[in-house]
Each structure stands twice: as structure tokens, then as C-alpha cells.
Write a protein that holds these residues in place. Structure first.
Motif, PDB file in Angstrom:
ATOM      1  N   THR A  82      -8.358 -19.812   1.618  1.00 31.69           N
ATOM      2  CA  THR A  82      -7.754 -18.864   0.692  1.00 31.69           C
ATOM      3  C   THR A  82      -6.981 -17.789   1.447  1.00 31.69           C
ATOM      4  O   THR A  82      -7.226 -17.514   2.624  1.00 31.69           O
ATOM      5  CB  THR A  82      -8.816 -18.185  -0.192  1.00 31.69           C
ATOM      6  OG1 THR A  82      -9.788 -17.548   0.646  1.00 31.69           O
ATOM      7  CG2 THR A  82      -9.521 -19.194  -1.069  1.00 31.69           C
ATOM      8  N   SER A  83      -6.066 -17.193   0.726  1.00 33.78           N
ATOM      9  CA  SER A  83      -5.344 -16.026   1.211  1.00 33.78           C
ATOM     10  C   SER A  83      -5.944 -14.817   0.496  1.00 33.78           C
ATOM     11  O   SER A  83      -5.904 -14.742  -0.727  1.00 33.78           O
ATOM     12  CB  SER A  83      -3.854 -16.168   0.889  1.00 33.78           C
ATOM     13  OG  SER A  83      -3.166 -14.988   1.247  1.00 33.78           O
ATOM     14  N   GLU A  84      -6.503 -13.902   1.253  1.00 40.38           N
ATOM     15  CA  GLU A  84      -7.146 -12.726   0.677  1.00 40.38           C
ATOM     16  C   GLU A  84      -6.246 -11.517   0.886  1.00 40.38           C
ATOM     17  O   GLU A  84      -5.875 -11.199   2.008  1.00 40.38           O
ATOM     18  CB  GLU A  84      -8.507 -12.494   1.308  1.00 40.38           C
ATOM     19  CG  GLU A  84      -9.262 -11.328   0.679  1.00 40.38           C
ATOM     20  CD  GLU A  84     -10.602 -11.090   1.321  1.00 40.38           C
ATOM     21  OE1 GLU A  84     -11.593 -11.734   0.906  1.00 40.38           O
ATOM     22  OE2 GLU A  84     -10.657 -10.272   2.259  1.00 40.38           O
ATOM     23  N   GLN A  85      -5.912 -10.859  -0.201  1.00 35.74           N
ATOM     24  CA  GLN A  85      -4.964  -9.748  -0.150  1.00 35.74           C
ATOM     25  C   GLN A  85      -5.634  -8.445  -0.564  1.00 35.74           C
ATOM     26  O   GLN A  85      -6.357  -8.394  -1.556  1.00 35.74           O
ATOM     27  CB  GLN A  85      -3.775 -10.028  -1.062  1.00 35.74           C
ATOM     28  CG  GLN A  85      -2.701  -8.946  -1.020  1.00 35.74           C
ATOM     29  CD  GLN A  85      -1.500  -9.303  -1.862  1.00 35.74           C
ATOM     30  OE1 GLN A  85      -1.575 -10.164  -2.731  1.00 35.74           O
ATOM     31  NE2 GLN A  85      -0.384  -8.645  -1.623  1.00 35.74           N
ATOM     32  N   LEU A  86      -5.391  -7.402   0.220  1.00 32.08           N
ATOM     33  CA  LEU A  86      -5.813  -6.060  -0.173  1.00 32.08           C
ATOM     34  C   LEU A  86      -4.776  -5.542  -1.152  1.00 32.08           C
ATOM     35  O   LEU A  86      -3.647  -5.203  -0.783  1.00 32.08           O
ATOM     36  CB  LEU A  86      -5.903  -5.135   1.047  1.00 32.08           C
ATOM     37  CG  LEU A  86      -6.276  -3.675   0.751  1.00 32.08           C
ATOM     38  CD1 LEU A  86      -7.659  -3.586   0.111  1.00 32.08           C
ATOM     39  CD2 LEU A  86      -6.215  -2.839   2.019  1.00 32.08           C
ATOM     40  N   VAL A  87      -5.145  -5.518  -2.418  1.00 32.11           N
ATOM     41  CA  VAL A  87      -4.210  -5.132  -3.471  1.00 32.11           C
ATOM     42  C   VAL A  87      -4.092  -3.617  -3.573  1.00 32.11           C
ATOM     43  O   VAL A  87      -2.994  -3.071  -3.735  1.00 32.11           O
ATOM     44  CB  VAL A  87      -4.662  -5.725  -4.820  1.00 32.11           C
ATOM     45  CG1 VAL A  87      -3.737  -5.284  -5.941  1.00 32.11           C
ATOM     46  CG2 VAL A  87      -4.720  -7.249  -4.741  1.00 32.11           C
ATOM     47  N   TYR A  88      -5.221  -2.926  -3.466  1.00 32.12           N
ATOM     48  CA  TYR A  88      -5.211  -1.475  -3.645  1.00 32.12           C
ATOM     49  C   TYR A  88      -6.410  -0.865  -2.942  1.00 32.12           C
ATOM     50  O   TYR A  88      -7.507  -1.433  -2.951  1.00 32.12           O
ATOM     51  CB  TYR A  88      -5.259  -1.122  -5.136  1.00 32.12           C
ATOM     52  CG  TYR A  88      -5.469   0.357  -5.417  1.00 32.12           C
ATOM     53  CD1 TYR A  88      -4.449   1.269  -5.202  1.00 32.12           C
ATOM     54  CD2 TYR A  88      -6.692   0.827  -5.889  1.00 32.12           C
ATOM     55  CE1 TYR A  88      -4.635   2.616  -5.448  1.00 32.12           C
ATOM     56  CE2 TYR A  88      -6.886   2.171  -6.146  1.00 32.12           C
ATOM     57  CZ  TYR A  88      -5.854   3.062  -5.920  1.00 32.12           C
ATOM     58  OH  TYR A  88      -6.048   4.397  -6.155  1.00 32.12           O
ATOM     59  N   SER A  89      -6.192   0.284  -2.315  1.00 34.39           N
ATOM     60  CA  SER A  89      -7.289   1.030  -1.714  1.00 34.39           C
ATOM     61  C   SER A  89      -6.984   2.516  -1.860  1.00 34.39           C
ATOM     62  O   SER A  89      -5.964   2.998  -1.354  1.00 34.39           O
ATOM     63  CB  SER A  89      -7.465   0.668  -0.237  1.00 34.39           C
ATOM     64  OG  SER A  89      -8.551   1.386   0.326  1.00 34.39           O
ATOM     65  N   ALA A 104      -8.161  -9.477  -3.700  1.00 38.18           N
ATOM     66  CA  ALA A 104      -8.015 -10.744  -4.418  1.00 38.18           C
ATOM     67  C   ALA A 104      -7.856 -11.878  -3.422  1.00 38.18           C
ATOM     68  O   ALA A 104      -7.139 -11.754  -2.432  1.00 38.18           O
ATOM     69  CB  ALA A 104      -6.814 -10.697  -5.358  1.00 38.18           C
ATOM     70  N   GLY A 105      -8.559 -12.965  -3.681  1.00 36.80           N
ATOM     71  CA  GLY A 105      -8.443 -14.150  -2.841  1.00 36.80           C
ATOM     72  C   GLY A 105      -8.072 -15.333  -3.710  1.00 36.80           C
ATOM     73  O   GLY A 105      -8.626 -15.520  -4.794  1.00 36.80           O
ATOM     74  N   TYR A 106      -7.122 -16.117  -3.260  1.00 34.94           N
ATOM     75  CA  TYR A 106      -6.669 -17.237  -4.063  1.00 34.94           C
ATOM     76  C   TYR A 106      -6.301 -18.402  -3.159  1.00 34.94           C
ATOM     77  O   TYR A 106      -5.925 -18.220  -1.997  1.00 34.94           O
ATOM     78  CB  TYR A 106      -5.480 -16.848  -4.946  1.00 34.94           C
ATOM     79  CG  TYR A 106      -4.375 -16.102  -4.228  1.00 34.94           C
ATOM     80  CD1 TYR A 106      -3.293 -16.773  -3.678  1.00 34.94           C
ATOM     81  CD2 TYR A 106      -4.432 -14.713  -4.084  1.00 34.94           C
ATOM     82  CE1 TYR A 106      -2.296 -16.093  -3.007  1.00 34.94           C
ATOM     83  CE2 TYR A 106      -3.443 -14.033  -3.412  1.00 34.94           C
ATOM     84  CZ  TYR A 106      -2.373 -14.721  -2.883  1.00 34.94           C
ATOM     85  OH  TYR A 106      -1.393 -14.038  -2.213  1.00 34.94           O
ATOM     86  N   THR A 107      -6.427 -19.595  -3.690  1.00 32.94           N
ATOM     87  CA  THR A 107      -6.134 -20.797  -2.938  1.00 32.94           C
ATOM     88  C   THR A 107      -4.730 -20.713  -2.364  1.00 32.94           C
ATOM     89  O   THR A 107      -3.782 -20.362  -3.051  1.00 32.94           O
ATOM     90  CB  THR A 107      -6.260 -22.039  -3.835  1.00 32.94           C
ATOM     91  OG1 THR A 107      -7.560 -22.029  -4.431  1.00 32.94           O
ATOM     92  CG2 THR A 107      -6.089 -23.315  -3.039  1.00 32.94           C
ATOM     93  N   ARG A 153     -12.362  -8.953  -6.306  1.00 30.80           N
ATOM     94  CA  ARG A 153     -13.474  -8.007  -6.169  1.00 30.80           C
ATOM     95  C   ARG A 153     -12.906  -6.585  -6.220  1.00 30.80           C
ATOM     96  O   ARG A 153     -12.028  -6.227  -5.448  1.00 30.80           O
ATOM     97  CB  ARG A 153     -14.207  -8.229  -4.848  1.00 30.80           C
ATOM     98  CG  ARG A 153     -15.435  -7.323  -4.685  1.00 30.80           C
ATOM     99  CD  ARG A 153     -16.181  -7.601  -3.397  1.00 30.80           C
ATOM    100  NE  ARG A 153     -15.419  -7.200  -2.225  1.00 30.80           N
ATOM    101  CZ  ARG A 153     -14.870  -8.022  -1.363  1.00 30.80           C
ATOM    102  NH1 ARG A 153     -14.956  -9.323  -1.536  1.00 30.80           N
ATOM    103  NH2 ARG A 153     -14.207  -7.572  -0.305  1.00 30.80           N
ATOM    104  N   ARG A 154     -13.449  -5.804  -7.151  1.00 27.90           N
ATOM    105  CA  ARG A 154     -13.015  -4.416  -7.282  1.00 27.90           C
ATOM    106  C   ARG A 154     -14.225  -3.491  -7.242  1.00 27.90           C
ATOM    107  O   ARG A 154     -15.257  -3.794  -7.823  1.00 27.90           O
ATOM    108  CB  ARG A 154     -12.239  -4.214  -8.592  1.00 27.90           C
ATOM    109  CG  ARG A 154     -10.970  -5.044  -8.671  1.00 27.90           C
ATOM    110  CD  ARG A 154     -10.117  -4.675  -9.874  1.00 27.90           C
ATOM    111  NE  ARG A 154     -10.750  -5.047 -11.133  1.00 27.90           N
ATOM    112  CZ  ARG A 154     -10.197  -4.827 -12.324  1.00 27.90           C
ATOM    113  NH1 ARG A 154      -9.038  -4.228 -12.422  1.00 27.90           N
ATOM    114  NH2 ARG A 154     -10.820  -5.217 -13.422  1.00 27.90           N
TER     115      ARG A 154
END
Length: 327
Positions: free
Chosen positions: A42-49, A208-211, A193-194
Motif C-alpha cells: 500500500t501507499s500510505e499518505q499523511l493527509v493532515y497533521s 490513509a493507506g490504499y492499494t 486512521r484519524r
């Protein structure tokens, strides 16, 4: 599995589901136990912090590998899975190890009870070792109160997550809870995950992690945002334009009156709805639990829009999929 084969598999699964007899709760458990095991890149992206994560900027991505295996632990349950998660180039240093017990949920669907290991290093690569599995005892694990996942089947996938704010992950100076969403299907694994503050439901961070999808499957769209100062549709004026791809592309912006919003565009990367043949546009209010608005269009559409009167978003494909005219 390439995109064409994946699409055929989804159609066949949907046809089979339509012709099947009424499913029982046990059927759902058995199906999820069969679908979930696998190796997921998966590609895991830091969407917001809100405060920033050391060494990682918003929008940055990590490649993550998750291995989900079925293991025999009769004393824990009839359907037990073990999940081990690590950065794809460092399998000897798992960052997450969890046991998942699947059982029918009283309100429908499947309840997934999560158990962590008190000494995770001792049980590293548990799925590979019958000896370690045989040595595992009840006092080696602990439950995660409030962190059960409740998943419901939607045609060819299971969708759901935690409920309420009882799944705690407190920071040093404030009480926080985890909102965890997951989509599981055949060859499909997506999660978000939030962390929220308990006191005011303020969003702390989102991952967020997605295929992983190949880039050639993505389409680029230009999204134009219009905003009205007086809240009336007649007052809509151009605010900004951003380019977003349809494989989970996201852009954040702020309106002149201080609202922090984000737009997301999805095709086959985050199929949160049952049907995977849709182009989905989401308008989010940063910090809110639920989207402000969403819209869908057929997967091959060249445009999609949301219009709330005081704000409007229209996304159009940079390269339209025009039909080929012969002769």
C-alpha cells in the motif's frame, strides 16, 4: 492482477452474490476470513497533521506492506487472523502486530475484535512459526477496549470501522480517540486512521493507506472552486483552480470567511462504496467526521460537480475520453 482481470472478477463476484441464497451471519464471518488474508503493498499518505509529524510533511507517502494470515488459535476463536505491518524495505522491524478475532455482530455484519501482543518482539513473524503459535497464551495478549471494528458486506467487499470515541490513543497532554475505517475485498485493502481530541472532536491527524495503483491508471482533472460571499448562488465567484488526479488526489484550501475545506477525487483507488465503476468527488470540512458533500458519476465521465449554493466545485478531465470516430 491487471485492471481488466480485476474488473471481470468484480463483475463475476457481484453476479454470484445476486444469485446466492440469503446469507447468515456465519456466512459473513467465513467470507471475510477467506478474503482478508493476503500480502498487501500500500501507499500510505499523511493527509493532515495539525501540529506536524517530525520528518514527514503533509502529502508525503510511505510504501507499506501488510501481511494478513489465518492462524489456528481455538482458545481465542474459530476465525482468527494475524496482521503484521512494516515499511516495505524493513520486514524485520514490524510497526504493528495484531490478532483479529472475527465473529457475528449482534446488529448485523462482522465484529472484528483486536488484540495486541504484550511482547511483540517475541512473536515477530508469528504467522510463519507453528511453534510460536502453539506457545501463545491468553496472558500474552491484551484487548483494545473500544477498538472493535464493525464491518458490513457491500456486494464484493466489507466496509466499516470503529464506532464512537471509545478507541483511545491518548497523547501526553490530551485525551484522543481513533477513528479507523477499512475496506476489505478480494485483492483489495484500504484504511484510514484519524486521531481526534475527545474534548472538542478536533482532528489531530489523518493517515490513509490504499492499494498501490500504477500511474498510467490515473486521470488528471482540473477542479474549479467558486464561492459566494453572501451565501447566495447568484453571488458565486471564482476562488481557485487546482489539478487533482482521480486515484485519491486531494487538495486543501481556505475560503475567505475562514472555512478550511478539501476536495478529493476517487475512481478505483478507494472504492468505499459497493460499486467500483464510479467517479466520486468529495468535499470535506477539515476536522469534521463526515463529508460536507459528495457526488458520483460513471467511471468514464469527463466532468463531475458539487453545488451547495454558497460553494460549488466542478472537476473536468484535462484529457477528455472522447469516442474514437472511424472513417
Amino acid at each position: 492482477m491487471n485492471a481488466a482481470v480485476r474488473a471481470i472478477a468484480v463483475v463475476m463476484a457481484a453476479v454470484g452474490a445476486c444469485g446466492a441464497v440469503a446469507a447468515t451471519p456465519a456466512d459473513g464471518v467465513a467470507l471475510l476470513a477467506a478474503w482478508w488474508p493476503g500480502i498487501y503493498d500500500t501507499s500510505e499518505q499523511l493527509v493532515y497533521s495539525r501540529r506536524g509529524e517530525p520528518g514527514r510533511a503533509e502529502g508525503s507517502e510511505l510504501r507499506v506492506r501488510t501481511i494478513v494470515s489465518r492462524i489456528a488459535l481455538p482458545w481465542l476463536g474459530d476465525n482468527v487472523l494475524y496482521a503484521e505491518e512494516f515499511l516495505h524495505d524493513d520486514p524485520e522491524d514490524p510497526r504493528r502486530q495484531v490478532l483479529l478475532r472475527l465473529e457475528p455482530n449482534a446488529g448485523g455484519g462482522v465484529r472484528v475484535r483486536q488484540y495486541t501482543l504484550r511482547d511483540p518482539a517475541r512473536f515477530r513473524h508469528l504467522h510463519r512459526s507453528p511453534r510460536l503459535i502453539a506457545s501463545l497464551r491468553a496472558d500474552d495478549i491484551e484487548s483494545s477496549p473500544g477498538c472493535d471494528l464493525v464491518l458490513r458486506r457491500e456486494v464484493t467487499q466489507f466496509v466499516g470501522g470503529t464506532e464512537g470515541n471509545a478507541c483511545r490513543d491518548d497523547a501526553p497532554r490530551e485525551a484522543r480517540y481513533i477513528d479507523y475505517r477499512v475496506v476489505v475485498g478480494q485483492d483489495l485493502y484500504w484504511y484510514r486512521r484519524r486521531h481526534f481530541r475527545v474534548a472538542d472532536n478536533e482532528l489531530e491527524d489523518e493517515i490513509a493507506g490504499y492499494t498501490w495503483f500504477q500511474l498510467h491508471e490515473a486521470r488528471l482533472f482540473t477542479c474549479r472552486v467558486r464561492w459566494s460571499a453572501n451565501g447566495q448562488h447568484a453571488g458565486l465567484r471564482d476562488l481557485l483552480a487546482v489539478d487533482v488526479h482521480d486515484q485519491g488526489g486531494r487538495a486543501r484550501f481556505r475560503t475567505p470567511d475562514g472555512h478550511e475545506l478539501a476536495i478529493e477525487l476517487h475512481a478505483q483507488d478507494w472504492p468505499f462504496a459497493a460499486e467500483r465503476d464510479a467517479l466520486i468527488l468529495i468535499l470535506d470540512r477539515i476536522g469534521a467526521n463526515d463529508p460536507l458533500a459528495s457526488a458520483w458519476a460513471p467511471i468514464g465521465s469527463d466532468a463531475i460537480a458539487i453545488d451547495l449554493g454558497w460553494i460549488a466545485v466542478r472537476c473536468a478531465a484535462v484529457v477528455p475520453q472522447r469516442p474514437v470516430i472511424s472513417g
